[in-house]
Design a protein around this motif. Structure first.
Motif: not given
Lengths: 300, 235
Positions: A142-147, A129-135, A7-9
Motif C-alpha cells: 500500500a505504501h507503493i501503489v494504492g488500491s 466520495p471515496t468510491l474505491i475502498p482500500e483492499f 512514481l512509475f505506478c
C-alpha cells in the motif's frame, strides 16, 4: 527503488486516464478531422454526473459496489447524450464549412458547457466520495501503489480491450475505420456516415465519462473547470501518440503520465505542467506526426 | 431502368453538368465518353447522391431518386466504382469486400459472393489478408469492382476502370465487365476516356462535352462517326 516504482505506478495510473480521454480526441479527429475542444467538458460532466448519482445513492444507503456501478453507468449515458448532442448542434451544421469554423464552434461549446455547469451547479470545489475502498490484500504494498491505482489500471485496460474488439471485430467498427480512411467511398458502399460520426462521439464520450469518474474518485474533488486542464493534457497525449491513431493515443497517454510523474517526483511538483507541455512542443518540432502517427501523404 | 432528365449539378459556383439526359435500360451496357472535365464523374456522383442535383429528375425504375441519400441509393441497387478506385487502404482485402456488403445481413450468401468474386479475380483470394493500400493498381481495380459486386447491384456504375492500367490488365477488366453483365444480368453504366475499348463492349453510348450530352447512339454508329473518330478515337 521503492520510490521509483511508486512514481512509475502513479504515472501509469495518470497516463491510463489521459489515454482514456485522448481516445475520444483521436477517434473524432480520425473521422471528421476536428479537434473536439469540448471533449474535456464531456469528461467533466461525466465526473459531475457520477458525483451527483453517488451522493444520492449513498444517502439512501446503497452498497458501495452498487454505487460505483450505477454512478458509472449514469455518467456514461449522460455524457454520451451530451457528446451526441454537441455534435448535432455545433458540428454537423458546419460539416461543409471551412475547417476553422467547427474548431471555433468547438471552443465555443467548451466555454458554454463550463459556464453551464458553473451556473447549474456551483463554482466551489466539491468533495468527491471515496468510491474505491482500500483492499486488505493490497496492505503489504500500500505504501507503493494504492488500491485506487490498481482499480483505475484494470478498468482502463478493460475499456481499451472492449474498444479494440469493437473497432477490429464488429461491423460498426469496420465502418468507422472505413469512414475515417475514405469518407466518400464509405458513402458509396452504403454506410450512413452521419450515423457513424454519432457513434464515434458516443463511444468517445463514454470513455471520457469513465475517465471522469475514475479521476474524481482518485483526486477526491471536482469543480466545473477540471475539464479544461484534463482536456488539454489528453489532447497533448493524442498529439504525442499521433492524432488519429488509436494505439497512439494509449501510448501518448502513458508517456505523458510517466513523464509528469517522474518530473514531479524527481524535480518538483511545480514543474508538472511545464514538463507535459514541453513534451508537446518537442514532439511538434521533431516528429509532428506523433510517435505512431503517419505523415499525411496521398498516393495519386 | 435509370433515366436522367435535364440534370444540373456542380460544386460551389461551378456548374459541372448543365443539361444531361441519359436513359439506361435493364441489361444494357451503356457508356459515357468525354474529355477530362466534361462532367463524366460528376454525372456518376449525382446518380449516387454524393453530389446533389441542382435541378432535373433522376428516375430509377420509375421512382424519383435525386433527393435520396447515398446509402438509400446503394440499398436500391445502384453501386459505384469511383474514379481512382478508392480502396480503403488500411482495411484488408477481405474487410474491403465486407464493406461492400455493408447493407446486407445474409451471412451465408455474403460468403458465397466472396467466393464468386474470388473466382472472377483469383489474385484477390491470395491477397485476402493484405491491406488494400499495398495492392497494385490493377489489383485495386479488381478489388474495387469486387467490392461493388458484393452489394449485388442491379446497376453498376464504373468510373474509368481502365485508368492507369497496363493494356493486358485493361483487356482483362473489360472481359470481366462483359462477363458480369452476361452472367448476372447486371446493367452497366461505364464512364471512360478510353472510348475505343468502351464502345467495343457497349450497346449504346453517350458523348458528353462541357457538361452537356452532345451526341448519343448505338455503339457501332458512334464508332463510325467521323467526329468521334477524330476527337476520341484518334483515327
Amino acid at each position: 527503488m521503492d520510490y521509483f516504482i511508486e512514481l512509475f505506478c502513479s504515472g501509469l495510473t495518470r497516463g491510463a486516464i489521459y489515454a482514456l480521454i485522448a481516445l475520444g480526441y483521436t477517434m473524432v479527429y480520425g473521422i471528421i478531422g476536428l479537434i473536439n475542444f469540448a471533449h474535456g467538458e464531456i469528461y467533466m460532466i461525466g465526473a459531475f454526473t457520477s458525483f451527483i448519482v453517488a451522493t444520492v445513492l449513498s444517502i439512501y444507503g446503497f452498497p458501495l459496489l452498487a454505487i460505483v456501478v450505477l454512478a458509472g453507468l449514469a455518467a456514461v449515458v449522460w455524457s454520451s447524450a451530451y457528446g451526441y448532442t454537441v455534435e448535432k448542434i455545433a458540428y454537423k451544421p458546419l460539416r461543409h464549412a471551412p475547417r476553422l469554423s467547427p474548431l471555433i464552434s468547438a471552443i465555443g461549446m467548451s466555454i458554454f458547457l463550463q459556464n453551464y455547469v458553473l451556473l447549474a451547479q456551483t463554482s466551489d470545489f466539491l468533495p468527491f466520495p471515496t468510491l474505491i475502498p482500500e483492499f486488505a490484500f493490497m496492505e503489504p504494498v500500500a505504501h507503493i501503489v494504492g488500491s485506487t491505482d490498481i482499480v483505475i489500471l484494470i478498468t482502463t485496460t478493460i475499456m481499451m480491450l472492449i474498444l479494440t474488439v469493437v473497432i477490429k471485430g464488429t461491423k460498426v467498427g469496420k465502418a468507422m475505420r472505413a469512414t475515417s480512411q475514405d469518407r466518400t467511398m464509405a458513402m458509396l458502399v452504403g454506410i450512413n456516415v452521419n450515423r457513424i460520426i454519432s457513434v464515434t462521439f458516443i463511444i468517445g464520450s463514454a470513455l471520457a465519462a469513465v475517465g471522469g469518474l475514475l479521476i474524481a474518485s482518485h483526486i477526491g474533488q471536482i469543480n466545473f473547470f477540471i475539464g479544461f486542464l484534463a482536456g488539454i493534457k489528453a489532447f497533448t497525449a493524442a498529439v504525442l501518440g499521433g492524432i488519429g491513431s488509436i494505439p497512439g493515443a494509449v501510448l501518448g497517454g502513458l508517456v505523458l503520465g510517466l513523464t509528469e510523474s517522474f518530473a514531479t517526483g524527481y524535480v518538483s511538483s511545480d514543474y508538472e505542467d511545464v514538463f507535459a507541455f514541453s513534451l508537446l512542443v518537442f514532439i511538434l518540432i521533431f516528429k509532428p506526426s506523433g510517435l505512431l502517427g503517419k505523415a499525411e501523404t496521398k498516393k495519386v | 431502368m435509370l433515366k436522367l432528365e435535364n440534370i444540373q449539378a456542380g460544386y460551389g459556383n461551378i456548374l459541372a453538368i448543365k443539361d444531361v439526359d441519359i436513359e439506361i435500360n435493364e441489361g444494357e451496357i451503356i457508356t459515357l465518353i468525354g474529355a477530362n472535365g466534361a462532367g463524366k464523374s460528376t454525372t456518376l456522383m449525382t446518380i449516387s447522391g454524393v453530389v446533389p442535383a441542382r435541378s432535373g429528375r433522376i428516375l430509377f425504375n420509375g421512382r424519383e431518386i435525386q433527393k435520396a441519400e447515398p446509402d438509400e441509393i446503394v440499398r436500391m441497387g445502384i453501386c459505384q466504382v469511383p474514379e481512382g478506385r478508392h480502396i480503403f487502404p488500411q482495411l484488408t482485402v477481405k474487410e474491403n469486400l465486407d464493406m461492400g456488403a455493408f447493407l446486407r445481413n445474409d451471412t451465408k450468401e455474403i460468403r458465397r459472393d466472396i467466393e464468386y468474386v474470388f473466382s472472377l479475380f483469383p489474385i484477390l483470394a491470395e491477397r485476402r489478408g493484405q491491406d488494400g493500400g499495398t495492392l497494385s493498381g490493377g489489383e485495386q481495380q479488381m478489388l474495387a469492382m469486387s467490392r461493388a459486386l458484393m452489394a449485388r447491384p442491379k446497376l453498376l456504375l464504373l468510373d474509368e476502370p481502365s485508368m492507369g492500367l497496363a493494356p493486358l490488365v485493361i483487356r482483362q477488366i473489360f472481359e470481366i465487365i462483359k462477363q458480369i453483365n452476361a452472367e448476372n444480368n447486371t446493367t452497366i453504366f461505364l464512364v471512360e476516356q478510353n472510348a475505343n475499348q468502351a464502345l467495343h463492349i457497349a450497346d449504346r453510348g453517350y458523348v458528353i462535352e462541357n457538361g452537356r450530352i452532345a451526341l448519343s447512339g448505338s455503339a457501332e454508329a458512334l464508332l463510325k462517326n467521323t467526329e468521334i473518330q477524330k476527337a476520341y478515337l484518334g483515327i
